[in-house]
Design a protein around this motif. Structure first.
Motif, PDB file in Angstrom:
ATOM      1  N   VAL A 207       6.982 -80.504   4.351  1.00 53.99           N
ATOM      2  CA  VAL A 207       6.731 -79.289   3.397  1.00 53.99           C
ATOM      3  C   VAL A 207       7.947 -79.518   2.154  1.00 53.99           C
ATOM      4  CG1 VAL A 207       5.987 -77.090   2.672  1.00 53.99           C
ATOM      5  CG2 VAL A 207       5.401 -77.867   4.757  1.00 53.99           C
ATOM      6  N   LEU A 208       7.530 -79.725   0.864  1.00 55.92           N
ATOM      7  CA  LEU A 208       8.493 -79.535  -0.132  1.00 55.92           C
ATOM      8  C   LEU A 208       8.468 -77.960  -0.785  1.00 55.92           C
ATOM      9  CD1 LEU A 208      10.240 -80.686  -2.307  1.00 55.92           C
ATOM     10  CD2 LEU A 208       8.276 -81.081  -3.762  1.00 55.92           C
ATOM     11  N   LYS A 209       9.743 -77.545  -0.480  1.00 50.87           N
ATOM     12  CA  LYS A 209       9.736 -76.112  -0.905  1.00 50.87           C
ATOM     13  C   LYS A 209      10.445 -76.038  -2.090  1.00 50.87           C
ATOM     14  CE  LYS A 209      10.234 -73.980   3.924  1.00 50.87           C
ATOM     15  NZ  LYS A 209      11.065 -73.026   4.682  1.00 50.87           N
ATOM     16  N   LEU A 210       9.713 -75.441  -3.130  1.00 56.15           N
ATOM     17  CA  LEU A 210      10.188 -75.422  -4.486  1.00 56.15           C
ATOM     18  C   LEU A 210      10.007 -73.595  -4.747  1.00 56.15           C
ATOM     19  CD1 LEU A 210       8.263 -78.162  -6.215  1.00 56.15           C
ATOM     20  CD2 LEU A 210      10.636 -78.160  -5.413  1.00 56.15           C
ATOM     21  N   VAL A 211      11.098 -73.111  -5.441  1.00 60.56           N
ATOM     22  CA  VAL A 211      11.349 -71.812  -5.671  1.00 60.56           C
ATOM     23  C   VAL A 211      11.199 -71.736  -7.118  1.00 60.56           C
ATOM     24  CG1 VAL A 211      12.716 -69.677  -5.947  1.00 60.56           C
ATOM     25  CG2 VAL A 211      12.505 -70.989  -3.886  1.00 60.56           C
ATOM     26  N   LEU A 212      10.210 -71.135  -7.890  1.00 53.09           N
ATOM     27  CA  LEU A 212      10.373 -71.059  -9.400  1.00 53.09           C
ATOM     28  C   LEU A 212      10.892 -69.557  -9.486  1.00 53.09           C
ATOM     29  CD1 LEU A 212       6.553 -72.160 -10.148  1.00 53.09           C
ATOM     30  CD2 LEU A 212       8.590 -73.478  -9.975  1.00 53.09           C
ATOM     31  N   ALA A 213      12.185 -69.555 -10.462  1.00 54.49           N
ATOM     32  CA  ALA A 213      12.872 -68.315 -10.547  1.00 54.49           C
ATOM     33  C   ALA A 213      13.474 -68.514 -11.745  1.00 54.49           C
ATOM     34  CB  ALA A 213      13.534 -67.961  -9.321  1.00 54.49           C
ATOM     35  N   PRO A 214      13.199 -67.824 -12.628  1.00 51.94           N
ATOM     36  CA  PRO A 214      13.883 -67.859 -14.056  1.00 51.94           C
ATOM     37  C   PRO A 214      15.336 -67.535 -13.679  1.00 51.94           C
ATOM     38  CG  PRO A 214      11.810 -66.402 -14.251  1.00 51.94           C
ATOM     39  CD  PRO A 214      11.812 -66.556 -12.838  1.00 51.94           C
ATOM     40  N   ALA A 215      16.218 -68.222 -14.662  1.00 47.85           N
ATOM     41  CA  ALA A 215      17.753 -68.061 -14.415  1.00 47.85           C
ATOM     42  C   ALA A 215      18.090 -66.692 -14.973  1.00 47.85           C
ATOM     43  CB  ALA A 215      18.314 -69.436 -15.059  1.00 47.85           C
ATOM     44  N   ASP A 216      17.404 -66.337 -16.161  1.00 49.82           N
ATOM     45  CA  ASP A 216      17.805 -64.955 -16.567  1.00 49.82           C
ATOM     46  C   ASP A 216      16.631 -64.032 -16.075  1.00 49.82           C
ATOM     47  OD1 ASP A 216      18.364 -62.750 -18.150  1.00 49.82           O
ATOM     48  OD2 ASP A 216      17.949 -63.967 -20.192  1.00 49.82           O
ATOM     49  N   ARG A 217      17.321 -63.225 -15.192  1.00 51.22           N
ATOM     50  CA  ARG A 217      16.302 -62.260 -14.551  1.00 51.22           C
ATOM     51  C   ARG A 217      15.781 -61.195 -15.708  1.00 51.22           C
ATOM     52  NH1 ARG A 217      16.715 -59.944  -9.087  1.00 51.22           N
ATOM     53  NH2 ARG A 217      18.250 -61.845  -9.156  1.00 51.22           N
ATOM     54  N   ALA A 218      16.389 -61.052 -16.866  1.00 48.82           N
ATOM     55  CA  ALA A 218      15.719 -60.157 -18.006  1.00 48.82           C
ATOM     56  C   ALA A 218      14.297 -61.009 -18.455  1.00 48.82           C
ATOM     57  CB  ALA A 218      16.588 -60.186 -19.078  1.00 48.82           C
ATOM     58  N   VAL A 219      14.414 -62.172 -18.340  1.00 48.83           N
ATOM     59  CA  VAL A 219      12.927 -62.955 -18.686  1.00 48.83           C
ATOM     60  C   VAL A 219      11.991 -62.779 -17.877  1.00 48.83           C
ATOM     61  CG1 VAL A 219      11.691 -65.142 -18.793  1.00 48.83           C
ATOM     62  CG2 VAL A 219      14.225 -64.935 -19.641  1.00 48.83           C
ATOM     63  N   LEU A 220      12.243 -62.497 -16.506  1.00 53.83           N
ATOM     64  CA  LEU A 220      11.105 -61.967 -15.570  1.00 53.83           C
ATOM     65  C   LEU A 220      10.861 -60.602 -15.719  1.00 53.83           C
ATOM     66  CD1 LEU A 220       9.643 -63.143 -12.962  1.00 53.83           C
ATOM     67  CD2 LEU A 220      11.362 -61.835 -11.706  1.00 53.83           C
ATOM     68  N   HIS A 221      11.668 -59.544 -15.965  1.00 56.59           N
ATOM     69  CA  HIS A 221      11.334 -58.272 -16.138  1.00 56.59           C
ATOM     70  C   HIS A 221      10.701 -58.085 -17.384  1.00 56.59           C
ATOM     71  CE1 HIS A 221      15.361 -56.634 -13.701  1.00 56.59           C
ATOM     72  NE2 HIS A 221      14.289 -57.384 -13.128  1.00 56.59           N
ATOM     73  N   GLU A 222      10.834 -58.880 -18.494  1.00 55.14           N
ATOM     74  CA  GLU A 222       9.718 -58.854 -19.568  1.00 55.14           C
ATOM     75  C   GLU A 222       8.476 -59.252 -19.353  1.00 55.14           C
ATOM     76  OE1 GLU A 222       9.671 -60.961 -24.176  1.00 55.14           O
ATOM     77  OE2 GLU A 222      11.618 -61.260 -22.930  1.00 55.14           O
ATOM     78  N   ARG A 223       8.415 -60.317 -18.674  1.00 56.77           N
ATOM     79  CA  ARG A 223       7.230 -61.048 -18.069  1.00 56.77           C
ATOM     80  C   ARG A 223       6.274 -59.961 -17.295  1.00 56.77           C
ATOM     81  NH1 ARG A 223       5.836 -66.345 -18.562  1.00 56.77           N
ATOM     82  NH2 ARG A 223       4.746 -66.496 -16.337  1.00 56.77           N
ATOM     83  N   ILE A 224       6.950 -59.054 -16.416  1.00 52.93           N
ATOM     84  CA  ILE A 224       6.550 -58.162 -15.639  1.00 52.93           C
ATOM     85  C   ILE A 224       5.896 -57.134 -16.380  1.00 52.93           C
ATOM     86  CG2 ILE A 224       7.127 -56.222 -13.839  1.00 52.93           C
ATOM     87  CD1 ILE A 224       8.752 -58.378 -12.405  1.00 52.93           C
ATOM     88  N   GLU A 225       6.488 -56.562 -17.302  1.00 51.94           N
ATOM     89  CA  GLU A 225       6.211 -55.429 -18.243  1.00 51.94           C
ATOM     90  C   GLU A 225       4.912 -56.009 -19.019  1.00 51.94           C
ATOM     91  OE1 GLU A 225       7.978 -52.409 -21.712  1.00 51.94           O
ATOM     92  OE2 GLU A 225       9.202 -53.556 -20.143  1.00 51.94           O
ATOM     93  N   ARG A 226       4.975 -57.209 -19.692  1.00 54.23           N
ATOM     94  CA  ARG A 226       4.070 -57.690 -20.537  1.00 54.23           C
ATOM     95  C   ARG A 226       2.609 -57.778 -19.658  1.00 54.23           C
ATOM     96  NH1 ARG A 226       7.068 -61.408 -22.837  1.00 54.23           N
ATOM     97  NH2 ARG A 226       6.103 -62.985 -21.751  1.00 54.23           N
ATOM     98  N   ARG A 227       2.718 -58.424 -18.619  1.00 51.51           N
ATOM     99  CA  ARG A 227       1.819 -58.611 -17.635  1.00 51.51           C
ATOM    100  C   ARG A 227       1.095 -57.333 -17.415  1.00 51.51           C
ATOM    101  NH1 ARG A 227       1.882 -61.636 -11.752  1.00 51.51           N
ATOM    102  NH2 ARG A 227       2.648 -59.653 -11.331  1.00 51.51           N
ATOM    103  N   PHE A 228       1.824 -56.222 -16.973  1.00 48.32           N
ATOM    104  CA  PHE A 228       1.195 -55.034 -16.623  1.00 48.32           C
ATOM    105  C   PHE A 228       0.525 -54.231 -17.872  1.00 48.32           C
ATOM    106  CE2 PHE A 228       1.313 -50.643 -15.655  1.00 48.32           C
ATOM    107  CZ  PHE A 228       0.569 -50.685 -14.393  1.00 48.32           C
ATOM    108  N   ASP A 229       0.973 -54.401 -18.945  1.00 49.03           N
ATOM    109  CA  ASP A 229       0.312 -53.869 -20.087  1.00 49.03           C
ATOM    110  C   ASP A 229      -0.859 -54.764 -20.260  1.00 49.03           C
ATOM    111  OD1 ASP A 229       2.181 -51.964 -20.693  1.00 49.03           O
ATOM    112  OD2 ASP A 229       3.318 -53.266 -22.141  1.00 49.03           O
ATOM    113  N   ALA A 230      -0.826 -55.944 -20.146  1.00 51.49           N
ATOM    114  CA  ALA A 230      -2.295 -56.816 -20.304  1.00 51.49           C
ATOM    115  C   ALA A 230      -3.318 -56.350 -19.065  1.00 51.49           C
ATOM    116  CB  ALA A 230      -1.962 -58.125 -19.987  1.00 51.49           C
ATOM    117  N   MET A 231      -2.929 -55.852 -17.835  1.00 51.58           N
ATOM    118  CA  MET A 231      -3.726 -55.484 -16.813  1.00 51.58           C
ATOM    119  C   MET A 231      -4.206 -54.164 -17.472  1.00 51.58           C
ATOM    120  SD  MET A 231      -1.418 -56.228 -13.474  1.00 51.58           S
ATOM    121  CE  MET A 231      -1.070 -57.871 -12.941  1.00 51.58           C
TER     122      MET A 231
END
Length: 325
Positions: A207-231
């Motif tokens: 198994v090749l284990k690859l972790v996708l994780a934005p280097a800037d945590r703020a980017v992830l937080h912004e994506r979480i907020e934007r995605r929830f509003d879209a939901m």
């Protein structure tokens, strides 16, 4: 006669002949699905979902379930396999996922394991402890005790009996509190002892284990907020209203405790206004991502990439894995 020692021979390379599989891990909203669909199309393969919310029928918008058109492009396995009033254990997942992986591999398709549920990944790749099976009688007694004394009291009991598990399990997690106390009552041993005694085994895939994780945590937080509003715009609350119409469902079920659903359930109970509900759901999703980062840091053989800034490096990692002997 003089003997001359033979020169040392180079070591014979060990060839790992196990079939290949790719694991795309990462926190929620990190872009795993989009990349997995693209790779599955390119490899002519399919995706095995490693997500504890996607197994449930009816949890679609709030669980960010891949749209039907994406599942046409790249078939997803282990999605929509349980009704939301049913339970689904990590052991069941491990057995089901391995079966699906073997079926794909037999057809010449390298499976892509995609998701962020750490317990599912651990159960599949590392195996689970041989601890006592669930006992309906013990669980019912624990539910009765919780109704009488409260989950905080049961969590305090767990802390006394098993400080390791008690520190790891949150006081608002009735499913895991129940399981830990159930194991102790059935065996007389803390669940943490069973987990530490887990037998290691050789997994039948490389198994090749690859972790996708934005280097800037703020980017992830912004994506979480934007995605929830879209939901919300897509009708998430209407989805939860449909779930609430099923008399078999209640807030303590694993499906309804999924991030976003629990907060929506309480909002529709009238406990919060719309603004408070939105803030609580986004905060809970960020906390989920934080827990996922903690789990991922323990995957010492995984390689980390920023999915938005290191795409070329990700592609190179995949190519190298697929072509090396």
């Amino acid at each position: 006669m003089r003997y001359v020692a033979a020169p040392p021979q180079p070591p014979v390379p060990v060839i790992d002949s196990r079939p290949l599989a790719i694991a795309l891990m990462g926190p929620t909203a990190s872009g795993k699905t989009a990349l997995a669909v693209e790779w599955a199309e390119r490899l002519g393969s399919e995706i095995v979902s490693v997500d504890s919310a996607l197994v449930y029928r009816g949890l679609d918008i709030g669980a960010a379930k891949p749209e039907p058109e994406l599942r046409v492009r790249a078939p997803h396995r282990l999605i929509d396999i349980r009704d939301p009033h049913e339970t689904y254990s990590a052991a069941e997942f491990a057995a089901d996922a391995l079966r699906e992986m073997q079926a794909l591999s037999a057809g010449g398709k390298p499976p892509l394991l995609v998701g962020g549920t750490g317990l599912y990944f651990r159960a599949l790749l590392d195996g689970l402890s041989e601890m006592p099976e669930a006992d309906a009688g013990v669980r019912e007694r624990l539910r009765e005790e919780a109704a009488e004394r409260g989950w905080a009291a049961l969590h305090a009991e767990l802390l006394r009996l098993d400080p390791i598990a008690g520190a790891r399990i949150h006081a608002t997690d009735p499913q895991r509190i129940t399981r830990a106390l159930e194991v102790h009552r059935l065996s007389g041993r803390p669940i943490s002892d069973w987990q530490q005694a887990k037998a290691h085994r050789s997994f039948p895939f490389r198994v090749l284990k690859l972790v996708l994780a934005p280097a800037d945590r703020a980017v992830l937080h912004e994506r979480i907020e934007r995605r929830f509003d879209a939901m919300l715009a897509q009708g998430f609350l209407d989805e939860v209203r449909r779930l609430r119409a099923d008399s078999r469902l209640h807030e303590d079920l694993p499906a309804i405790r999924a991030v976003g659903y629990r907060q929506a359930w309480r909002h529709l109970d009238g406990e919060t206004d719309a603004t408070t509900f939105r803030g609580q759901a986004i905060a809970a999703t960020r906390q989920l991502a934080k827990r996922q980062y903690t789990w991922l840091r323990g995957e010492l053989d995984a390689r980390w990439f920023d999915p938005f800034g290191q795409r070329d490096a990700l592609e190179q990692a995949l190519r190298t894995f697929l072509t090396r002997p």
